[in-house]
Scaffold this motif. Sequence first.
Motif, short mmCIF file in Angstrom:
data_model
loop_
_atom_site.label_atom_id
_atom_site.label_comp_id
_atom_site.label_asym_id
_atom_site.label_seq_id
_atom_site.Cartn_x
_atom_site.Cartn_y
_atom_site.Cartn_z
N GLU A 51 43.41 29.04 36.48
CA GLU A 51 42.26 28.33 36.94
C GLU A 51 41.97 28.74 38.53
OE1 GLU A 51 41.76 24.30 36.12
OE2 GLU A 51 41.45 24.78 33.76
N GLU A 52 43.32 28.63 39.12
CA GLU A 52 43.27 29.11 40.57
C GLU A 52 42.97 30.28 40.88
OE1 GLU A 52 47.06 27.58 41.80
OE2 GLU A 52 46.62 25.51 41.51
N LEU A 53 43.67 31.22 40.09
CA LEU A 53 43.45 32.51 40.19
C LEU A 53 41.89 32.98 40.14
CD1 LEU A 53 46.51 33.87 38.40
CD2 LEU A 53 46.00 34.22 40.94
N VAL A 54 41.14 32.46 39.10
CA VAL A 54 40.03 32.83 38.87
C VAL A 54 39.17 32.35 40.17
CG1 VAL A 54 37.70 32.09 37.71
CG2 VAL A 54 39.83 32.33 36.39
N GLN A 55 39.36 31.04 40.64
CA GLN A 55 38.65 30.56 42.02
C GLN A 55 38.87 31.70 43.18
OE1 GLN A 55 36.53 28.15 42.36
NE2 GLN A 55 36.89 27.06 40.18
N ASP A 56 40.13 32.01 43.27
CA ASP A 56 40.46 33.02 44.29
C ASP A 56 39.72 34.39 44.06
OD1 ASP A 56 42.30 31.00 45.18
OD2 ASP A 56 44.13 32.04 44.27
N ILE A 57 39.82 34.87 42.87
CA ILE A 57 39.14 36.10 42.68
C ILE A 57 37.53 35.97 42.83
CG2 ILE A 57 38.39 37.65 40.75
CD1 ILE A 57 41.15 36.71 39.59
N PHE A 58 36.85 35.08 42.51
CA PHE A 58 35.61 35.12 42.90
C PHE A 58 35.13 34.77 44.37
CE2 PHE A 58 34.80 34.76 38.22
CZ PHE A 58 33.79 35.64 38.08
N LEU A 59 36.10 33.71 44.78
CA LEU A 59 36.03 33.73 46.62
C LEU A 59 36.41 35.16 47.11
CD1 LEU A 59 35.79 32.07 48.75
CD2 LEU A 59 38.06 31.76 48.87
N LYS A 60 37.22 35.91 46.63
CA LYS A 60 37.39 37.34 47.14
C LYS A 60 36.05 38.20 47.08
CE LYS A 60 41.33 39.10 47.23
NZ LYS A 60 42.72 39.80 46.63
N ILE A 61 35.44 38.04 45.78
CA ILE A 61 34.44 38.75 45.57
C ILE A 61 33.25 38.24 46.40
CG2 ILE A 61 32.30 39.15 43.86
CD1 ILE A 61 34.96 40.75 43.07
N TRP A 62 33.09 37.03 46.73
CA TRP A 62 32.06 36.47 47.61
C TRP A 62 32.29 36.70 48.95
CZ3 TRP A 62 27.20 35.01 47.71
CH2 TRP A 62 26.78 33.84 48.80
N ILE A 63 33.28 36.96 49.57
CA ILE A 63 33.41 37.24 50.63
C ILE A 63 33.49 38.72 51.02
CG2 ILE A 63 35.63 37.61 52.57
CD1 ILE A 63 36.77 35.00 51.34
N GLY A 64 33.77 39.64 50.06
CA GLY A 64 33.59 41.05 50.24
C GLY A 64 32.34 41.35 49.41
#
Length: 198
Positions: A51-64
């Motif tokens: 779950e943490e990794l999914v949050q991190d991944i989508f945060l990375k998508i949003w930032i970039g």
Amino acid sequence: MLSDDLFDTDPQLLNRVVKGDEAAFRTLFHQYWDHIYTVAFTFTKSDTLSEELVQDIFLKIWIGREKLDGVASFSNYLFIVARNHILNQLRKKVYEVPFREQVLAYFAADDNPEQYVQNRQVGELVERGIALLSPQQQAVYRMSRQQGMNQDEIAAALGISVSTVKTHMSKALYALREFLKSHSGDAVGLIALLSHFL
């Protein structure tokens, strides 16, 4: 790899995300969350970490998000971002004792036929690597890792100095690490190999 056919991601939705539309991003998030979670869990075997990794991944998508402009296949793009992020995090976490113990516990379980096969394959791969070591390195490695002997005991048994034992062990571990890295295609399997046997 994820398939765009499953979702038929609307290019206009991506364009809205690129422009900073949070509602569009939430739609994208909910559309792909389950699938990215599955990818993460396949690697980590941990609900919380996945779950943490999914949050991190989508945060990375949003930032970039500006990188989404012109992306032909969002699902493929997302898969690559997810895979790279998950593997990078696993490389860091392999050195954290609680995580390493959790992964090893998964591979040590006896009640799952798939895990039994994985364990056997791990053992066979390690044996292949050991067979490539020099006779002296094999002896030192087996005495240390398989028989639980300390360096003084190994030195006495082989009639060599403790310093020589350390040298042989260091070379054996390096050779095995390189062998396992080049022959393990599964990240979790690699973690289990490096953590358990080395």
